[in-house]
Design an enzyme around this catalytic site. Sequence first.
Site, PDB file in Angstrom:
ATOM      1  N   LYS A 225      43.706  33.753  31.614  1.00 28.28           N
ATOM      2  CA  LYS A 225      43.891  33.975  29.837  1.00 28.28           C
ATOM      3  C   LYS A 225      45.103  32.509  29.240  1.00 28.28           C
ATOM      4  O   LYS A 225      46.131  33.284  29.086  1.00 28.28           O
ATOM      5  CB  LYS A 225      43.786  34.976  29.459  1.00 28.28           C
ATOM      6  CG  LYS A 225      42.273  35.364  29.352  1.00 28.28           C
ATOM      7  CD  LYS A 225      42.444  36.472  28.388  1.00 28.28           C
ATOM      8  CE  LYS A 225      40.696  37.276  28.767  1.00 28.28           C
ATOM      9  NZ  LYS A 225      40.808  38.321  29.735  1.00 28.28           N
TER      10      LYS A 225
ATOM     11  N   GLU B 217      24.032  45.397  41.471  1.00 27.05           N
ATOM     12  CA  GLU B 217      22.654  46.451  40.891  1.00 27.05           C
ATOM     13  C   GLU B 217      22.006  45.289  40.282  1.00 27.05           C
ATOM     14  O   GLU B 217      20.960  45.954  39.104  1.00 27.05           O
ATOM     15  CB  GLU B 217      23.564  46.569  39.579  1.00 27.05           C
ATOM     16  CG  GLU B 217      24.879  47.469  39.114  1.00 27.05           C
ATOM     17  CD  GLU B 217      26.578  46.427  39.727  1.00 27.05           C
ATOM     18  OE1 GLU B 217      26.534  46.113  40.014  1.00 27.05           O
ATOM     19  OE2 GLU B 217      27.690  47.501  39.277  1.00 27.05           O
TER      20      GLU B 217
ATOM     21  N   THR C  90      28.270  49.853  45.357  1.00 27.71           N
ATOM     22  CA  THR C  90      29.165  48.366  45.138  1.00 27.71           C
ATOM     23  C   THR C  90      30.162  48.790  45.490  1.00 27.71           C
ATOM     24  O   THR C  90      31.643  49.868  45.265  1.00 27.71           O
ATOM     25  CB  THR C  90      29.251  48.460  43.595  1.00 27.71           C
ATOM     26  OG1 THR C  90      29.798  49.303  42.887  1.00 27.71           O
ATOM     27  CG2 THR C  90      27.724  48.216  42.726  1.00 27.71           C
TER      28      THR C  90
ATOM     29  N   TRP D 120      40.863  29.776  28.363  1.00 24.93           N
ATOM     30  CA  TRP D 120      40.678  31.003  29.465  1.00 24.93           C
ATOM     31  C   TRP D 120      40.137  30.060  30.427  1.00 24.93           C
ATOM     32  O   TRP D 120      39.812  28.513  30.450  1.00 24.93           O
ATOM     33  CB  TRP D 120      39.099  31.693  29.307  1.00 24.93           C
ATOM     34  CG  TRP D 120      39.064  32.691  28.643  1.00 24.93           C
ATOM     35  CD1 TRP D 120      39.994  33.079  27.644  1.00 24.93           C
ATOM     36  CD2 TRP D 120      37.968  33.167  28.246  1.00 24.93           C
ATOM     37  NE1 TRP D 120      40.052  34.787  27.197  1.00 24.93           N
ATOM     38  CE2 TRP D 120      38.186  34.898  27.252  1.00 24.93           C
ATOM     39  CE3 TRP D 120      36.404  33.420  28.753  1.00 24.93           C
ATOM     40  CZ2 TRP D 120      37.473  35.609  26.783  1.00 24.93           C
ATOM     41  CZ3 TRP D 120      35.856  34.399  28.299  1.00 24.93           C
ATOM     42  CH2 TRP D 120      36.499  35.622  27.394  1.00 24.93           C
TER      43      TRP D 120
HETATM   44  P1  AMP Z   1      28.289  42.335  44.698  1.00 24.91           P
HETATM   45  O1  AMP Z   1      27.821  43.404  44.118  1.00 24.91           O
HETATM   46  O2  AMP Z   1      29.538  42.817  45.505  1.00 24.91           O
HETATM   47  O3  AMP Z   1      27.061  40.991  45.418  1.00 24.91           O
HETATM   48  O4  AMP Z   1      29.219  41.570  43.843  1.00 24.91           O
HETATM   49  C1  AMP Z   1      28.858  40.549  42.109  1.00 24.91           C
HETATM   50  C2  AMP Z   1      29.639  39.693  42.183  1.00 24.91           C
HETATM   51  O5  AMP Z   1      29.643  38.588  42.824  1.00 24.91           O
HETATM   52  C3  AMP Z   1      28.941  39.168  40.987  1.00 24.91           C
HETATM   53  O6  AMP Z   1      28.694  39.774  39.658  1.00 24.91           O
HETATM   54  C4  AMP Z   1      29.963  37.767  40.492  1.00 24.91           C
HETATM   55  O7  AMP Z   1      31.173  38.332  40.027  1.00 24.91           O
HETATM   56  C5  AMP Z   1      29.913  37.371  41.903  1.00 24.91           C
HETATM   57  N1  AMP Z   1      29.369  36.864  42.918  1.00 24.91           N
HETATM   58  C6  AMP Z   1      28.074  36.278  43.536  1.00 24.91           C
HETATM   59  N2  AMP Z   1      27.337  35.380  43.674  1.00 24.91           N
HETATM   60  C7  AMP Z   1      28.610  34.415  42.865  1.00 24.91           C
HETATM   61  C8  AMP Z   1      27.877  32.701  42.604  1.00 24.91           C
HETATM   62  N3  AMP Z   1      26.718  32.967  43.329  1.00 24.91           N
HETATM   63  N4  AMP Z   1      29.009  31.951  41.856  1.00 24.91           N
HETATM   64  C9  AMP Z   1      29.756  33.069  41.339  1.00 24.91           C
HETATM   65  N5  AMP Z   1      30.164  34.451  41.680  1.00 24.91           N
HETATM   66  C10 AMP Z   1      29.563  34.969  42.468  1.00 24.91           C
END
Ligand code: AMP
Length: 527
Positions: free
Chosen positions: A428, A328, A183, A433
């Site tokens: 915040k 994940e 990640t 929020w």
């Molecule tokens: P990654 O593991 O790098 O793909 O990042 C995952 C994170 O991307 C998630 O936990 C979200 O915070 C963000 N994310 C993914 N898709 C969306 C979406 N459609 N809208 C808002 N946040 C998103």
Amino acid sequence: MPGLMQDWPLTLDRFLEHARRWHGDREVVSRANEGAITRCNYTDIHRRAKQFSHALLEHGIVREDRVATLAFNSARHLEAWYGIMGIGAVCHTLNPRLPAEQLAWIVNHAADRLILADALCVPILKQILPRCPSIERVVLLADESQLPPDLGAVAYESWIAGRDSGCVWGDFAEDTAAGLCYTSGTTGDPKGVLYSHRSNYLHGLSTLMPDVLGFSGRDVVLAIVPMFHANAWGLAFAAPAAGAKLVLPGARLDGASVFELMETEGVTFSAGVPTVWQGLLQFLEREHVRPTTLKRIVSGGSAAPEALMRTYQEKYGIEVRHGWGMTEMSPIGTVNSPPDLATPALEQGRAIFNVDMKLTDDGGHPVPHDGKSFGHLKVRGAAVARAYFRRESENILDAGGWFDTGDIATLDEGGILRITDRAKDVIKSGGEWISSIDIENAAAAHPKAALAAVIGVPHAKWGERPLLIVQLKPGASASAQEFLDFLEGRIARWWMPEAVQFVDTIPLGATGKIDKKRLRADVIDPA
Ligand code: AMP
């Protein structure tokens, strides 16, 4: 009493085996990073992937060994995936956009034995190889003519040429590790998510459902989401399973390049992050052209702005599905398919099959699913991580077996998820929020905005207040007041940003998302 059905372990080789047997002449098209188009089909991919497996076996690669790839989407990369996973080794996808020291750290942590890389990535290889003693061999995803003399690498084409294509795939337990992806690691060290054959198999099937990606064998799928970004959202499994034509675009993902490929290949479906869709849209508007075959796109990875979805749907007649997920989760968690083109899918949608979700407060107590109450989003499922690679002793699940996504969200009575923010990005203000995503989306609709980002800045009275940062479209100029006036009525009064700052470029992270960590450092704390 066990059922009386056949033993059919859910291993990933079956996806390509199926494509070879039943969709063998369906095309796979690649655009090389250097621009040239090559064509082959699933039969070719299957044969060459087996030849690659043969080369791996001869090198001494055995089950559980990690083989890294540092490459953009191409047929060779796809062959490598199947060739590695088919023999029970672990395909470790590396993101070429990460800084070299992070890549070296990841390679060392994974103890990769081989690395396969695009010729375009040679400069990165030169930086990381001296620091990566576990790498025994570098295979360049290229032919002999592209091989730099000083790298000590072997060309993929020479490595597989003339090899036997009869090696056996599968024949191991379905929970065997198949893929490894670290990640982005916005805090602390990167963490490795170790997918199994079974988890990717089930995730791949779930993505094919009508309300998820929902493409069929008649579709032409352009895989914009990189193969190094969380399994390419399952496309490398779903496309061969469906028998869809697959188009792999290499590194060039600017609007003009994407449009050209869509038109020449007759692309009907594509998936990628909002910044790519933003780039394509700017190209369409500037050049006054329209996609002629594209029917549906899936946008995920970060929130899709409403204005973007509306324009694709209303002006161009292209359905936009909004997806949410994370590395994940293999990665898709939810998808929102709009009921019609006049109604954009603003929220992130419903859980896909094999995913379960809940919301809790800071103390882990349930938060009502009323569409209003914010909570920590927790998930579990057949393709959700239960531990990180080489950190197995650290418990990442709560007592009920749920994984905390790090996202703050609401769920409504109908089960529709709305992501408010990353827990660490939420603002915040006076104990309440504020969703940075909502303000960003509202500001991104301003006709002069190319990109908008909102971060919390310290405030003596309220604790934190939102700061709006805008990257204007090329050649545009605007005042802060213009943006504040534009937001009036579009967001709650008390969410109104304290200030608006204009920047030349909003920094994007390695997966194309706004890099708020860097933005905070640049804007609040410039060195
Ligand atoms: P990654 O593991 O790098 O793909 O990042 C995952 C994170 O991307 C998630 O936990 C979200 O915070 C963000 N994310 C993914 N898709 C969306 C979406 N459609 N809208 C808002 N946040 C998103």
